[in-house]
Design a protein around this motif. Structure first.
Motif, PDB file in Angstrom:
ATOM      1  N   ALA A  11      -6.789  25.711  13.604  1.00  0.00           N
ATOM      2  CA  ALA A  11      -6.776  25.872  15.059  1.00  0.00           C
ATOM      3  C   ALA A  11      -8.098  25.405  15.674  1.00  0.00           C
ATOM      4  CB  ALA A  11      -6.504  27.326  15.425  1.00  0.00           C
ATOM      5  N   GLY A  12      -9.208  25.808  15.081  1.00  0.00           N
ATOM      6  CA  GLY A  12     -10.506  25.384  15.598  1.00  0.00           C
ATOM      7  C   GLY A  12     -10.704  23.886  15.514  1.00  0.00           C
ATOM      8  N   ILE A  15      -8.578  22.117  18.186  1.00  0.00           N
ATOM      9  CA  ILE A  15      -9.163  22.260  19.517  1.00  0.00           C
ATOM     10  C   ILE A  15     -10.341  21.297  19.679  1.00  0.00           C
ATOM     11  CG2 ILE A  15     -10.497  23.819  21.001  1.00  0.00           C
ATOM     12  CD1 ILE A  15      -8.603  26.069  20.029  1.00  0.00           C
ATOM     13  N   LEU A  16     -11.204  21.232  18.669  1.00  0.00           N
ATOM     14  CA  LEU A  16     -12.323  20.299  18.758  1.00  0.00           C
ATOM     15  C   LEU A  16     -11.862  18.848  18.843  1.00  0.00           C
ATOM     16  CD1 LEU A  16     -14.946  21.792  16.279  1.00  0.00           C
ATOM     17  CD2 LEU A  16     -15.097  21.650  18.768  1.00  0.00           C
ATOM     18  N   SER A  18      -8.991  17.768  20.048  1.00  0.00           N
ATOM     19  CA  SER A  18      -8.395  17.517  21.362  1.00  0.00           C
ATOM     20  C   SER A  18      -9.475  17.397  22.438  1.00  0.00           C
ATOM     21  CB  SER A  18      -7.386  18.603  21.719  1.00  0.00           C
ATOM     22  OG  SER A  18      -8.022  19.836  21.943  1.00  0.00           O
ATOM     23  N   LEU A  19     -10.551  18.162  22.322  1.00  0.00           N
ATOM     24  CA  LEU A  19     -11.631  18.033  23.303  1.00  0.00           C
ATOM     25  C   LEU A  19     -12.361  16.703  23.164  1.00  0.00           C
ATOM     26  CD1 LEU A  19     -13.043  21.665  23.288  1.00  0.00           C
ATOM     27  CD2 LEU A  19     -11.631  20.568  25.040  1.00  0.00           C
ATOM     28  N   THR A  22     -10.196  14.187  24.728  1.00  0.00           N
ATOM     29  CA  THR A  22     -10.254  14.305  26.185  1.00  0.00           C
ATOM     30  C   THR A  22     -11.462  13.570  26.738  1.00  0.00           C
ATOM     31  OG1 THR A  22      -9.121  16.440  26.160  1.00  0.00           O
ATOM     32  CG2 THR A  22     -10.451  15.951  28.090  1.00  0.00           C
ATOM     33  N   LEU A  30      -6.058  17.415  27.341  1.00  0.00           N
ATOM     34  CA  LEU A  30      -6.219  18.852  27.595  1.00  0.00           C
ATOM     35  C   LEU A  30      -4.891  19.590  27.484  1.00  0.00           C
ATOM     36  CD1 LEU A  30      -8.837  19.046  30.478  1.00  0.00           C
ATOM     37  CD2 LEU A  30      -9.105  19.705  28.076  1.00  0.00           C
ATOM     38  N   THR A  33      -4.743  20.907  24.063  1.00  0.00           N
ATOM     39  CA  THR A  33      -5.567  22.108  23.959  1.00  0.00           C
ATOM     40  C   THR A  33      -4.822  23.307  24.535  1.00  0.00           C
ATOM     41  OG1 THR A  33      -7.495  20.691  24.286  1.00  0.00           O
ATOM     42  CG2 THR A  33      -7.852  23.059  24.448  1.00  0.00           C
ATOM     43  N   ILE A  36      -2.166  24.502  22.093  1.00  0.00           N
ATOM     44  CA  ILE A  36      -2.739  25.284  21.002  1.00  0.00           C
ATOM     45  C   ILE A  36      -3.034  26.703  21.483  1.00  0.00           C
ATOM     46  CG2 ILE A  36      -4.703  25.495  19.428  1.00  0.00           C
ATOM     47  CD1 ILE A  36      -4.894  22.386  19.589  1.00  0.00           C
ATOM     48  N   ALA A  37      -3.628  26.823  22.650  1.00  0.00           N
ATOM     49  CA  ALA A  37      -3.939  28.140  23.208  1.00  0.00           C
ATOM     50  C   ALA A  37      -2.675  28.957  23.435  1.00  0.00           C
ATOM     51  CB  ALA A  37      -4.715  27.985  24.515  1.00  0.00           C
TER      52      ALA A  37
END
Length: 62
Positions: A11-12, A15-16, A18-19, A22, A30, A33, A36-37
């Motif tokens: 998950a971490g 997220i990284l 995808s950022l 972005t 986003l 992201t 995922i959230a």
């Protein structure tokens, strides 16, 4: 490594990634992201996560 540790790592990492996408490619990443959230939030209520099913099939233990 157990399933919970692997889930947090995945998950971490996602997220990284995808950022980074972005910032470098398009603001539309986003949405990934946010997905995922949303998945993390729903799994906290339902106690079910699709990634846990995959990790179990791979052979990781609780």
């Amino acid at each position: 490594m157990n399933k919970n540790d692997a889930l947090r790592l995945i998950a971490g990492t996602m997220i990284l990634i995808s950022l980074i996408l972005t910032v470098t490619l398009s603001i539309n990443w986003l949405w990934f992201t946010a997905f995922i959230a949303a998945n993390l939030i729903q799994s906290s209520f339902t106690k079910w996560c699709p990634m846990m099913v995959l990790l179990k099939k791979v052979g990781l233990k609780d």
